[in-house]
Structure formats: C-alpha cells, structure tokens
Design an enzyme around this catalytic site. Structure first.
Site, PDB file in Angstrom:
ATOM      1  N   LYS A  11     -29.136 -13.826  79.222  1.00 53.21           N
ATOM      2  CA  LYS A  11     -27.844 -13.248  79.607  1.00 53.21           C
ATOM      3  C   LYS A  11     -26.816 -14.288  80.034  1.00 53.21           C
ATOM      4  O   LYS A  11     -25.602 -14.054  79.931  1.00 53.21           O
ATOM      5  CB  LYS A  11     -28.054 -12.257  80.758  1.00 53.21           C
ATOM      6  CG  LYS A  11     -28.789 -10.990  80.352  1.00 53.21           C
ATOM      7  CD  LYS A  11     -27.850 -10.008  79.699  1.00 53.21           C
ATOM      8  CE  LYS A  11     -28.545  -8.678  79.418  1.00 53.21           C
ATOM      9  NZ  LYS A  11     -27.641  -7.765  78.679  1.00 53.21           N
ATOM     10  N   SER A  24     -37.067 -12.918  75.867  1.00 48.50           N
ATOM     11  CA  SER A  24     -35.694 -12.846  76.377  1.00 48.50           C
ATOM     12  C   SER A  24     -35.543 -13.131  77.855  1.00 48.50           C
ATOM     13  O   SER A  24     -34.454 -13.491  78.301  1.00 48.50           O
ATOM     14  CB  SER A  24     -35.098 -11.485  76.035  1.00 48.50           C
ATOM     15  OG  SER A  24     -35.883 -10.469  76.596  1.00 48.50           O
TER      16      SER A  24
END
Lengths: 313, 313
Positions: free
Chosen positions: A51, A299
C-alpha cells in the site's frame, strides 16, 4: 490514465523511498508445486504492505497548495499507515478515518507516523460520506485506497520490479481486494509480456471481482466473512474494475483453511510472516495445478503474534 | 589454517550453491536502538540456517576417495540437515546420528535430503564416541558441527558477505554456541576491518565461552537450560576457542525473555521468522546500549508454528 508510462513514472517517484522488495525463491516450494515460483515479498515493504507504493505516488502528485492543507483517508488497515507515512515523508498532514473497533496497535501505528486519527462507528457510519465531508470541511485531498489512477500506478510498480528481475512469466498471481494492486500489476505485465496469464486471487466468500467479471458489470456482495480482511470488499472499484475487466484472464478462489496453510508454509519453510491477505496468492499456488514460471505477489505481513497464534491454533 | 584466504576460498566454493542471504535494515529498529543496524538474515539460507555454509565447504574439500564412502555427523539440529543436503549436492552419502527424542519433523527433514539417520539415547550414549565409532566402522569422514577449519571457514563467509555490502562496521554481534560461526566471522572481520568491535552473544545460562574467555582456558558448564537450543553447548570447541580467545572483544548475555521479545520484534516488525538461537544477537541489540553501525547475524529460522506459539504464549 493508467498505462506503462504512468507506472514507470511512479517507479521513479518512489525510487529510494519505497523499498525494492526482494524476490524470494524456494526449491521446496518449486518441488511441491511443480512450478518455478518467484515470490515478490511486499510484506517487507515500508509499513509492511504494498500500500505504501500507491499512497506515496499519489502524495507525490499533489500540488504545493494541496500539500499545504493536507490529505485524508479512510482505512482500518494498511492504507491508513501507508498514507500516514507518505504524508510525513512529503511534509504534509494526514487525517485518517478509522472504525472505532480498529485494534489499538493499528491506531497507535498510524498516530506514530504523525497522522491525526478520527474514529467512527462502522455499523452506523458511511465511511465514504464521512471521508468526503471531512475532506470538504478541512480542505483536505482524499487519497482513496484503490480507486484512483495514481494509487493504481504506484501499485503497478510491484509487477514492474518483479518482471525486471524474473523476465517473462507464464502466470502472475495477484490478490484482489478493491482491485488496485491487480489493476497496476496487470497493466505493467500486459504491456511488458502480453503472453503472461494474469490470474487474480480472492477469498472464497469475498469473490466480488470474480462475480463481476462473470456478469460483465460490478456486482455487490454481502459483507464478506473471511480471515483475509484486506480483501473483504463488497464491490470492485469503478476504475480498477474497468482495467481488470480488460486485462485479467481468470480469478481463482481460496478458502480460509488454504490461507492458513499458506501462512504456515511461509512461516516454516520460507521463514517469512504473511498476514492472511498476504498469503492468498501463495495459497492459490500451493492448491493449484499451475506449471512453468509463476510470479506470486505476497502483498503484506501485518499481523500480531497473538492473531497469528489464534488463526493457526 | 583459518585465515582470510581460507574464507575467501570457501566463498568461491559455496558460490551459486549457498544463498547470498539479504541484509535487512529497519528504520523502526534503528530508531528504537539508536544504531544503524544491518541484519544478515541467515534464516533464509538453505536448510534455514548458516550451518549449510560450513557443511558444504567441508564436503567440498573431501578427496574423491572420501566422497566415495561418505560422511557422518552428529546433530539434533541444523547441522544435521546441512550435512545431509551438502552430501546430496556433492553426490555422496551421509549418515547422521540424532538423539532418539529429536522432533520427528527434524528427523524427517534430514531423511528428506537423502541421509540415513541413526538414533541414540542422549542420556546414556556419548555422541562423540558413537560418531567416531560409526565413522571408523563404515569408513566415513566425520564432519564436526564447528570444531574444524573448513567448517569455520565456511561460516566466515557470513561476515564476508555482510561486510561487502555494508563496508566498515563499528560493532559486529554474532551468536556463540560451539563458536564456529564466531571464529569464522571474527577472522574475516578482523582482517578486513580491524577496528570493528567483535561481540559474541550467549544465552544467560549457556555462557561457556564467556566464562572460558574470562578464565583464559576452556571451561565446562552443566548442561545449559535455555530456549536457544542451538547455543546450548557445555564447552567451547578447542579450535574455535583458540580463534575466539584472540579475536573476540566481549561476550554479552541475553535471557530467555529477551530472546522471546526479539523473536516477537522480528515477527511483527521485520516480518521474519527466527528460531531462539537465531534471535539472540537481535536481543542483544535491542537490550543493549550500542551506537553506530552495527552488524547483527540472525543465524537461523527453523522453528515450527507450534513451538513458536508455545514460546510466545
């Protein structure tokens, strides 16, 4: 406009700020799966998840006037810390809306990066409306978690870096929540290696993108119950879906038990910590019947010892 | 003879076989400790620990006649798997003596690399005598876990690689069990950067090297009770102690709770899995008052989810 140039521009902007995360390989994993797997370890990224790339790229595109007033975001998860850190690094202020039942450690971490945190009741409050109102009241620029070209471009640098190291891949596995990571990665990959099969991974009960791709339009599902909280979206983003509809070849689903097994495999065999959403692509690889050279995006790795313990009990 | 040339020779022999493990950095860690820390992550090494380097280097020095008959080793831990894998890669046979109460997963992993495992009762059997007997009976070459120049030279490549990436360090923290990792790392470091302060780390109740250095000769302690099983030695090696006595500036001790805290820090902040022995150097960094550029050897990451859960409960 999300294209290869936008992603290359993002790569330049985040250079030296975001980490160029390692690409892990494992002979055990290759033997177990019959593939040659390349794991892009975004759990090692700043704030512990991909992110940061999108947030920092978006912040880097703001005007001096926008930077002077600051930014806002709503997130209970990794996007909150990503925007908070990006704001600090760009010398601006961040105000983050978080559900009031967010674990204290996440609120503390976000405040630790210097952000102001405002809490709301997730059962009665509409975070989008609250975010818009907050941004308007205070003149802040809202940084959405995925549905924004600069955010998607930033996330696309994950695939750009991976492909620079691996060269052509037969398959790329990318987790899908709101779809920003996939939109960026699919864009980079389809430009650089059009023959790579681009496969999204969703939790079994959070298959909004799979259903949307099948029906040809965005489908809303009930609030999904899954341990992969980072992928518990009810509906794909508008911009992300437009990209993914064009570029994603398939979406596969993984169950909570498969995610747990992948977290265990990562811990015991790879010696890396993955949060549930960070392990879904690995779960798809372990449970699938792929072959050839497979890229796998891990991720994120934000999970406490206690939650890890409870999940794998 | 253990010198820089021997370590450089080992580096050539393991090149392309052992992994060149990453050097991790963390702004959180630097802020918390007031240092600039460089973590050499040997938990990512093949078989999950630095031991593979020494084992492979030692196997690479065997004559064709020795390779034709095979090797033997005694170990309940990482050395067993290291010798087993090195033997397979060098095309020879390994026979490993393991205590009969070794966890099944470790026995299976060692057998998985193609080794023959022979178990013995650790309370009644003398592993050194058993190992010597086995080697003699079958004509095998014994690969000791630390007290051998080729093993020490292999372990020294850890520091060689670290220093190639970091340049001069103010302090180097290395865990000490039998002392082979330290002997190799201290040799490389003292040659390349003589001003680097070389500090060993032992578990509080396994401080045989600390006591030995103080008294000027090898001291034997009672079987140590510590969660850091890889460092639970009763007496330093003869060859390793000769080197460490000359080159080690200091030994610091860490308690089990500090080791647990370091394992938690590694998990939650660094997203890496460390076994207790692999976390003692990090524990020393976190609990210490060091400053400047500090190298930290994270020596291994072999721990099951269940044991991790129990230790951090």
């Amino acid at each position: 406009m999300l294209d290869l140039e936008a992603i290359r521009g993002a790569a330049e902007r985040i250079d030296g700020v975001a980490l160029r995360t390692p690409v892990l390989t494992s002979s055990t994993l290759d033997r177990d799966t019959g593939t040659t797997a390349f794991l892009k370890a975004e759990n090692f990224q700043r704030v512990g998840a991909f992110k940061f790339r999108g947030a920092y790229n978006a912040l880097s595109r703001l005007t001096p006037a926008q930077l002077a007033t600051g930014v806002a975001a709503y997130s209970s998860g990794n996007h909150a810390q990503a925007v908070a850190l990006a704001a600090r690094l760009r010398g601006t202020k961040a105000v983050i809306l978080m559900p009031e039942d967010t674990p204290a450690s996440k609120v503390d971490a976000t405040r630790g990066y210097g952000a102001e945190v405002i809490t709301y009741d997730r059962y009665t409050g509409d975070r989008v409306a609250l975010g818009d109102q907050l941004a308007e009241d205070r003149g802040l620029t809202l940084i959405p978690p995925y549905d924004h070209p600069h955010v998607m471009a930033g996330q696309g640098t994950v695939a750009l870096e991976l492909l620079e190291e691996t060269g052509p891949l037969d398959v790329l596995l990318v987790p899908i929540g709101g779809g920003g990571l996939m939109a960026g990665c699919a864009t980079a990959t389809s430009h650089l290696h059009p023959k790579t099969r681009i496969v999204g991974v969703e939790p079994e009960r959070a298959n909004d993108t799979q259903l949307s791709l099948r029906s040809g339009e965005r489908v809303r599902i009930p609030v999904p119950r899954t341990i992969a909280d980072g992928q518990a979206t009810e509906i794909p983003g508008e911009l992300t879906f437009a990209v993914n509809q064009r570029l994603v070849d398939d979406v596969v689903l993984v169950g909570d038990d498969e995610i747990r097994a992948a977290m265990r495999f990562a811990f015991e065999r790879l010696k890396v910590v993955l949060e549930p959403s960070g392990a879904t692509s690995l779960a798809a690889l372990l449970g699938g019947t792929l072959s050839g050279r497979v890229g796998v995006v891990l991720s994120g790795g934000n999970i406490s010892v206690e939650r890890f313990r409870d999940l794998l009990a």
